[in-house]
Structures are given as structure tokens and as C-alpha cells.
Design a protein around this motif. Structure first.
Motif, PDB file in Angstrom:
ATOM      1  N   ARG A 157       8.869   1.618  -5.807  1.00 12.92           N
ATOM      2  CA  ARG A 157       7.568   1.080  -5.532  1.00 12.92           C
ATOM      3  C   ARG A 157       7.242   0.383  -4.292  1.00 12.92           C
ATOM      4  O   ARG A 157       6.279   0.723  -3.579  1.00 12.92           O
ATOM      5  CB  ARG A 157       7.355  -0.073  -6.604  1.00 12.92           C
ATOM      6  CG  ARG A 157       6.081  -0.967  -6.347  1.00 12.92           C
ATOM      7  CD  ARG A 157       5.985  -2.157  -7.456  1.00 12.92           C
ATOM      8  NE  ARG A 157       6.896  -2.918  -7.133  1.00 12.92           N
ATOM      9  CZ  ARG A 157       7.065  -4.013  -6.456  1.00 12.92           C
ATOM     10  NH1 ARG A 157       5.958  -4.074  -5.491  1.00 12.92           N
ATOM     11  NH2 ARG A 157       8.006  -4.816  -6.091  1.00 12.92           N
ATOM     12  N   TYR A 158       8.415  -0.254  -3.758  1.00  6.45           N
ATOM     13  CA  TYR A 158       8.250  -0.928  -2.596  1.00  6.45           C
ATOM     14  C   TYR A 158       8.126   0.245  -1.202  1.00  6.45           C
ATOM     15  O   TYR A 158       7.399   0.091  -0.484  1.00  6.45           O
ATOM     16  CB  TYR A 158       9.503  -1.614  -2.354  1.00  6.45           C
ATOM     17  CG  TYR A 158       9.205  -2.961  -1.160  1.00  6.45           C
ATOM     18  CD1 TYR A 158       8.332  -3.906  -1.277  1.00  6.45           C
ATOM     19  CD2 TYR A 158       9.688  -2.651   0.222  1.00  6.45           C
ATOM     20  CE1 TYR A 158       8.219  -4.906  -0.292  1.00  6.45           C
ATOM     21  CE2 TYR A 158       9.734  -3.506   1.319  1.00  6.45           C
ATOM     22  CZ  TYR A 158       8.843  -4.583   0.799  1.00  6.45           C
ATOM     23  OH  TYR A 158       8.593  -5.789   2.004  1.00  6.45           O
TER      24      TYR A 158
ATOM     25  N   THR B  62      10.056  -8.038   5.662  1.00  5.66           N
ATOM     26  CA  THR B  62      10.175  -6.896   5.191  1.00  5.66           C
ATOM     27  C   THR B  62      11.854  -6.485   4.803  1.00  5.66           C
ATOM     28  O   THR B  62      12.057  -6.106   3.909  1.00  5.66           O
ATOM     29  CB  THR B  62       9.507  -5.594   5.785  1.00  5.66           C
ATOM     30  OG1 THR B  62       8.272  -6.208   6.009  1.00  5.66           O
ATOM     31  CG2 THR B  62       9.767  -4.534   5.196  1.00  5.66           C
TER      32      THR B  62
ATOM     33  N   GLY C 237       5.946   2.875   4.334  1.00  2.00           N
ATOM     34  CA  GLY C 237       7.140   3.504   3.448  1.00  2.00           C
ATOM     35  C   GLY C 237       8.209   4.454   4.289  1.00  2.00           C
ATOM     36  O   GLY C 237       9.467   4.176   3.984  1.00  2.00           O
TER      37      GLY C 237
ATOM     38  N   SER D 156       7.053   2.988  -1.233  1.00  5.53           N
ATOM     39  CA  SER D 156       5.756   3.803  -1.609  1.00  5.53           C
ATOM     40  C   SER D 156       4.587   3.219  -0.921  1.00  5.53           C
ATOM     41  O   SER D 156       3.504   3.923  -0.960  1.00  5.53           O
ATOM     42  CB  SER D 156       5.541   4.081  -2.928  1.00  5.53           C
ATOM     43  OG  SER D 156       6.518   4.932  -3.464  1.00  5.53           O
ATOM     44  N   GLN D 157       4.670   2.219  -0.201  1.00  8.82           N
ATOM     45  CA  GLN D 157       3.937   1.626   0.747  1.00  8.82           C
ATOM     46  C   GLN D 157       3.275   2.368   1.589  1.00  8.82           C
ATOM     47  O   GLN D 157       3.748   3.086   2.504  1.00  8.82           O
ATOM     48  CB  GLN D 157       4.205   0.563   1.291  1.00  8.82           C
ATOM     49  CG  GLN D 157       4.605  -0.771   0.398  1.00  8.82           C
ATOM     50  CD  GLN D 157       5.048  -2.042   1.213  1.00  8.82           C
ATOM     51  OE1 GLN D 157       4.118  -2.659   1.671  1.00  8.82           O
ATOM     52  NE2 GLN D 157       6.460  -2.183   1.234  1.00  8.82           N
TER      53      GLN D 157
END
Length: 303
Positions: free
Chosen positions: A247-248, A285, A255, A250-251
Motif C-alpha cells: 500500500r505504501y 518517509t 512509489g 503504491s503512492q
């Protein structure tokens, strides 16, 4: 050569760069070995996440030659371009260097079903005997290809052997395509993208595997293997352990930088460089990535 029976995981390969932005040819061999060790049954290069649009023609040829020479699995080359001349030229290079096929996404200028069908008819005519992949990624291309149009393309273009499915939501599209093939339509391979976020459901709907990237490609290989063996519970347990990082990563916009950071951390490439223009990861991040990796490792240890 690529054909309709393709399955497993065709990992979307990153393109490694040196800190100054130059192509890192030494890391290409290292990266190919890494993907193969982690279970890739094929590789896809010069895709959207391979920063293909940032490469010169000579650099693209160099990447193709190096990867095809190193890999012992089929290599698909992204050849999407604004015009057919560029598509044909890069396809010729790819097939000359040993690629198994090419992938073509629709240009954003296409608006109607008639235009989409006409475009891919021309792709089929121009590419001749070269097997090709239809990339259906409306979130990026802005081109929505309905199921009926995909079926018409498959019917009229015998060398279209694979759909790279990246519609979202798109699970119903997979079901409809498989229902059509069960009823007599030509069956092609369906490999799915979107970073593997829906891989379990895609497999349940009839997909043959994945064609996407993730910093832990072994997850996709193991999930596809377990689902193919009918062990859905084990596949879900494994997938759940990786899901927060999937999920992370896939930003949109960030990404690829996250993926390259982790690939460099894992030794797959020497540097995490994203060629300009591209994002830089902040300290916050990076800290979040480290937390997610640590929790992922703890979950995996408990399986």
C-alpha cells in the motif's frame, strides 16, 4: 516467443541510475539476477515504472541488450510511443536483441471505442508476427478500454497474446473476459499490475499472475504459486504480511522512489536514484519505510 500460455510473475524491472543520473549498466546485471532469484518467470523492461520516457534511444537499446543477454526467462519490452514509427523502431531493436515480445499502451488522445479499436488494428498490422501485450492502464493513460473492445482486439489481432490488466476497479473485467473465453472467445494470458494490491482477488477471478513491480517480488511469486496450488489460506497469510508496504509503495508520484530505495537497501541495485524530474524521499518517509519493513519481517517470522 511470448504466447497465450504465459503465467506467473513478469516483474516490472526498474531502470538503475548512478547518483549523477547516468545509466547504471553494472546494476542491470545485478538487478536481473535479483529478480530471477526471487522467482520471476519473466521480466518487463522500459515500462512506465522503468522510467522509459526519460531514456534516450541509445540508452533504451543498451537496457534491452543487457537484460535480454542476462535473463534466462522471457523479456517483454515496453515500446509505447506517440507514433507508430517509434513503436516499430524500438520493437525492431527489442526483437533483434532477443526479447520475447513487446507491450503497447494506448496514447491518451484516443477517446472513442472506434478510435481504440482502429489504433490496435494498426498496431497489429505494423508489428506483424511480433507477439504483443495490450496494456490497459486507464488511471495513467486516461483511455478506458471496455471489455467488448478488448475482445474485439483479441479476435482481430492474433498476435495480441496478453492483457496487462491495470484497470481499477477492474476485477469484473477479468471475470467477463474469462467468461467470454469459456464461451468460445480466444483465451489470452492476463497478468495484472497496480503493484500487486489486488493480486489475490485477481487470481481468484482468473488471472494468470502478475506483471508489476514491488520491492519484494518474491511475495508475488509465492502468492501466485500458492494460489495456483489451491492453498488460498497460506497465500492470504503471506499477502497480509506484505500488504502495508504494498500500500505504501503504491503512492502515486512517490512509489518508484520508495521502491528504488528498498531495492538499493536489498542490494538489487547500487543506487536509489530516480532520474530527474523525480521525487526525493524525506527523512519522515524513510523512517516510515523502515517501520513498515520491520513490522513486515516480524509478521513473516510468525508464519
Amino acid at each position: 516467443m511470448l504466447d497465450e500460455t504465459a503465467k506467473g510473475v513478469f516483474t516490472i524491472a526498474a531502470t538503475p541510475f548512478l547518483p549523477d543520473g547516468a545509466l547504471d549498466t553494472q546494476s542491470l546485471d545485478r538487478m536481473v539476477d535479483f529478480y530471477l532469484e526471487k522467482g520471476a518467470t519473466g521480466l518487463t523492461i522500459l515500462g512506465m515504472m522503468g522510467e522509459a520516457g526519460k531514456l534516450t534511444a541509445a540508452e533504451s537499446a543498451s537496457v534491452i541488450e543487457t537484460v535480454c543477454a542476462r535473463a534466462n526467462v522471457p523479456v517483454v519490452v515496453g515500446v509505447s510511443a506517440a507514433g507508430f514509427a517509434a513503436i516499430e523502431a524500438l520493437t525492431a531493436v527489442a526483437m533483434d536483441k532477443g526479447a520475447a515480445g513487446v507491450m503497447v499502451a494506448p496514447p491518451g488522445s484516443l477517446r472513442t471505442d472506434k478510435e481504440i479499436l482502429g489504433y490496435y488494428r494498426t498496431v497489429g498490422e505494423r508489428l506483424g508476427d511480433v507477439p504483443w501485450v495490450l496494456q490497459d492502464f486507464p488511471l495513467v493513460t486516461g483511455v478506458k478500454i471496455d471489455t467488448d473492445i478488448i475482445l474485439k482486439i483479441v479476435e482481430e489481432c492474433p498476435r495480441c497474446v496478453m492483457l496487462k490488466h491495470e484497470d481499477w476497479p477492474g476485477l469484473e473485467k477479468i471475470s467477463a473476459l474469462r467468461k467470454a473465453s469459456d464461451a468460445g472467445a480466444r483465451r489470452i494470458s492476463i497478468l495484472c499490475g497496480n503493484g500487486g494490491q489486488f493480486l489475490l482477488e485477481e487470481m481468484l477471478r482468473g488471472a494468470d499472475g502478475a506483471m508489476t513491480g514491488f520491492a519484494y517480488p518474491e511475495m508475488m511469486a509465492d502468492v501466485v504459486r500458492l494460489m495456483s496450488a489451491g492453498d488460498e489460506t497460506a497465500a492470504r497469510d503471506l499477502f497480509d504480511a506484505y500488504l502495508p508496504l504494498v500500500r505504501y509503495e503504491s503512492q502515486p508520484g512517490l512509489g518508484l522512489a520508495i521502491r528504488k530505495h528498498i531495492l538499493a537497501k536489498r542490494g538489487a541495485i547500487a543506487h536509489p536514484t530516480v532520474r530527474a524530474p523525480g521525487p526525493k524521499l524525506s527523512a519522515d518517509t524513510l523512517a516510515e519505510v523502515e517501520t513498515l519493513i520491520a513490522r513486515q519481517e516480524a509478521r513473516l517470522a510468525g508464519l
